[in-house]
Scaffold this motif. Structure first.
Motif, PDB file in Angstrom:
ATOM      1  N   UNK A 123      32.790 -69.656 -63.566  1.00  0.00           N
ATOM      2  CA  UNK A 123      31.947 -70.518 -63.309  1.00  0.00           C
ATOM      3  C   UNK A 123      30.478 -70.252 -63.492  1.00  0.00           C
ATOM      4  N   UNK A 124      30.028 -69.179 -63.352  1.00  0.00           N
ATOM      5  CA  UNK A 124      28.610 -68.610 -63.610  1.00  0.00           C
ATOM      6  C   UNK A 124      28.327 -69.281 -65.160  1.00  0.00           C
ATOM      7  N   UNK A 125      29.460 -68.784 -66.078  1.00  0.00           N
ATOM      8  CA  UNK A 125      29.108 -69.259 -67.428  1.00  0.00           C
ATOM      9  C   UNK A 125      29.098 -70.756 -67.583  1.00  0.00           C
ATOM     10  N   UNK A 126      30.032 -71.521 -66.966  1.00  0.00           N
ATOM     11  CA  UNK A 126      29.684 -73.061 -66.954  1.00  0.00           C
ATOM     12  C   UNK A 126      28.322 -73.504 -66.590  1.00  0.00           C
ATOM     13  N   UNK A 127      28.069 -73.081 -65.315  1.00  0.00           N
ATOM     14  CA  UNK A 127      26.621 -73.491 -64.760  1.00  0.00           C
ATOM     15  C   UNK A 127      25.561 -73.223 -65.999  1.00  0.00           C
ATOM     16  N   UNK A 128      25.737 -71.851 -66.480  1.00  0.00           N
ATOM     17  CA  UNK A 128      24.512 -71.506 -67.265  1.00  0.00           C
ATOM     18  C   UNK A 128      24.382 -72.319 -68.423  1.00  0.00           C
ATOM     19  N   UNK A 129      25.766 -72.563 -69.108  1.00  0.00           N
ATOM     20  CA  UNK A 129      25.876 -73.289 -70.461  1.00  0.00           C
ATOM     21  C   UNK A 129      25.337 -74.682 -70.336  1.00  0.00           C
ATOM     22  N   UNK A 130      25.876 -75.358 -69.157  1.00  0.00           N
ATOM     23  CA  UNK A 130      25.351 -76.674 -68.984  1.00  0.00           C
ATOM     24  C   UNK A 130      23.849 -76.811 -68.454  1.00  0.00           C
ATOM     25  N   UNK A 131      23.339 -75.909 -67.854  1.00  0.00           N
ATOM     26  CA  UNK A 131      21.949 -75.975 -67.600  1.00  0.00           C
ATOM     27  C   UNK A 131      21.090 -75.754 -68.962  1.00  0.00           C
ATOM     28  N   UNK A 133      21.900 -74.897 -72.059  1.00  0.00           N
ATOM     29  CA  UNK A 133      22.232 -75.524 -73.660  1.00  0.00           C
ATOM     30  C   UNK A 133      21.973 -77.074 -73.655  1.00  0.00           C
ATOM     31  N   UNK A 134      22.205 -77.696 -72.435  1.00  0.00           N
ATOM     32  CA  UNK A 134      22.338 -79.117 -72.486  1.00  0.00           C
ATOM     33  C   UNK A 134      21.835 -79.772 -71.385  1.00  0.00           C
ATOM     34  N   UNK A 135      20.990 -78.853 -70.853  1.00  0.00           N
ATOM     35  CA  UNK A 135      19.833 -79.642 -69.756  1.00  0.00           C
ATOM     36  C   UNK A 135      20.443 -80.360 -68.609  1.00  0.00           C
ATOM     37  N   UNK A 136      21.588 -79.989 -68.218  1.00  0.00           N
ATOM     38  CA  UNK A 136      22.093 -80.942 -67.130  1.00  0.00           C
ATOM     39  C   UNK A 136      21.377 -80.454 -65.925  1.00  0.00           C
ATOM     40  N   UNK A 137      21.119 -81.513 -64.948  1.00  0.00           N
ATOM     41  CA  UNK A 137      20.420 -81.064 -63.753  1.00  0.00           C
ATOM     42  C   UNK A 137      21.482 -80.353 -62.758  1.00  0.00           C
ATOM     43  N   UNK A 138      20.927 -79.795 -61.765  1.00  0.00           N
ATOM     44  CA  UNK A 138      21.959 -79.197 -60.905  1.00  0.00           C
ATOM     45  C   UNK A 138      22.764 -80.355 -60.033  1.00  0.00           C
TER      46      UNK A 138
END
Length: 294
Positions: A123-131, A133-138
Motif C-alpha cells: 500500500x505504501x508503494x501504491x501511494x508513493x508511485x501514484x503521487x 510518478x503520476x501526480x495524483x492528489x491525495x
C-alpha cells in the motif's frame, strides 16, 4: 455490436500506457505489468458501462488493486530469488514508461529507486508511485485505494522518508556519459587493474542479477579493488565478441551487450560509483521485443 467493441477497445487503449506505467513501477517487472494490464482488460470488457463514470480512474483503480494483490505473492518469490534482485530493464527512449523529461520523472523508473521501493509495504508503494510518478492528489489516491485522505497522506510521508528517492550527484549528459564509459571499457578490456581502480570511487558497488539462471555474482561486490578485478574478469569471460550499443534504459544511459546483458553505470564526480548488470535472460525478454520492433 462490433462498433461497441471497437469503441470499448479504443477507450482502453487510450489509457493503456498509464496502466502499464503504474503496473511496472508497482511490480518492477515488465512481463508482470503486461499480464496485469491484460487482466484489467478482461475486467473492463465485462464491466457494466453504466457503472463507469470516469474510465481513466476506473482503470487506474483496477490496475492498482491487481498490483496490490500480486505484490503479496511477489514478496515471497523475491525472498526465494537466487542472488540480488533487480527490476526488469525497459528501453525508455521511446516513451514506453511515459514522459521522462524531468529528473523526478526519470527517478521514478530508475533501477535504484525501484529496488528501494521493495522495502515498502504494497500500500505504501501504491501511494508513493501514484503521487510521485503520476501526480495524483491525495484525495484521488484515497478514492483509488478505498482509504481516507488522512491515511494516504500518512502513508506517503512514511514511504517518502524510507525511500528518499536517490538522485545521482553527478548526472552527465549522454555524450559525456558515453565518453566516460568508453574510457572505462577500454581500461577494463585492457586488463589494467590499477588504471581501472583509478576510475572507481572507494565505495563503488557492483550488483548483477542472474537469477540463478546464468552465472552472476550471488552477492553485491563492494570496493575499488574487488570491483575492478571482477569487471575485468566478467567482460573477458561473458561478453567478449558481443556487439556493444549505447541506449537508454529506465531513464538512464546504459550499455547493451547484444541481447545478453544490460549494464547501467553510475558516475559521481566523474568516477564510477555503481554498476548494475541484468543478465537473467528471463528478465531481458521484454527488452528483446522492444529491440525487435525498433
Amino acid at each position: 455490436m462490433s462498433t461497441h467493441v471497437t469503441a470499448t477497445d479504443a477507450v482502453f487503449e487510450e489509457h493503456r500506457p498509464r496502466m502499464f506505467g503504474i503496473a511496472y513501477r508497482m511490480l518492477g517487472s515488465a512481463a508482470e505489468a503486461e499480464d496485469t494490464v491484460q487482466d484489467a482488460y478482461l475486467r473492463w470488457a465485462s464491466a457494466d458501462r453504466g457503472d463507469v463514470g470516469h474510465p481513466g480512474a476506473w482503470l487506474a483503480k483496477v490496475v492498482t488493486n491487481l498490483c496490490l494483490n500480486h505484490l503479496t505473492s511477489a514478496r515471497v518469490r523475491r525472498e526465494e530469488y537466487v542472488g540480488p534482485w533487480l527490476p526488469e530493464p525497459v528501453l525508455t527512449g521511446d516513451g514506453t514508461l511515459g514522459p521522462l523529461e524531468s529528473a523526478e520523472q526519470r527517478d521514478s523508473v530508475s533501477m535504484a529507486l525501484l529496488v528501494l521501493l521493495e522495502q515498502l509495504t504494497p500500500v505504501e508503494r501504491a501511494v508513493y508511485v501514484l503521487r510521485e510518478a503520476f501526480a495524483y492528489g491525495h484525495r484521488e489516491i484515497a478514492g483509488l485505494l478505498d482509504l481516507s485522505e488522512a491515511n494516504c497522506r500518512q502513508l506517503y510521508r512514511r514511504a517518502a522518508q524510507r525511500v528518499e528517492a536517490p538522485r545521482p550527484r553527478f548526472r552527465p549528459d549522454p555524450a559525456q556519459w558515453q565518453g566516460l564509459v568508453d574510457t572505462f571499457m577500454s581500461a577494463a578490456r585492457s586488463g589494467d587493474v590499477s588504471r581501472l581502480e583509478s576510475m572507481l570511487t572507494a565505495d563503488v558497488r557492483y550488483v548483477s542479477d542472474g537469477g540463478g539462471v546464468v552465472n552472476a555474482a550471488r552477492r553485491p561486490i563492494l570496493g575499488r579493488d574487488k570491483v575492478a578485478r571482477f569487471a575485468i574478469g566478467a567482460l573477458g569471460k561473458y561478453v567478449t565478441g558481443l556487439p556493444v550499443t549505447f541506449t537508454e534504459v529506465n531513464g538512464a544511459p546504459a550499455l547493451l551487450f547484444g541481447e545478453a546483458a544490460v549494464l547501467l553505470i553510475e558516475f559521481e564526480d566523474g568516477l564510477v560509483s555503481g554498476m548494475q548488470a541484468v543478465v537473467n535472460p528471463e528478465k531481458l525478454e521484454f527488452l528483446r521485443r522492444q529491440l525487435s520492433h525498433s
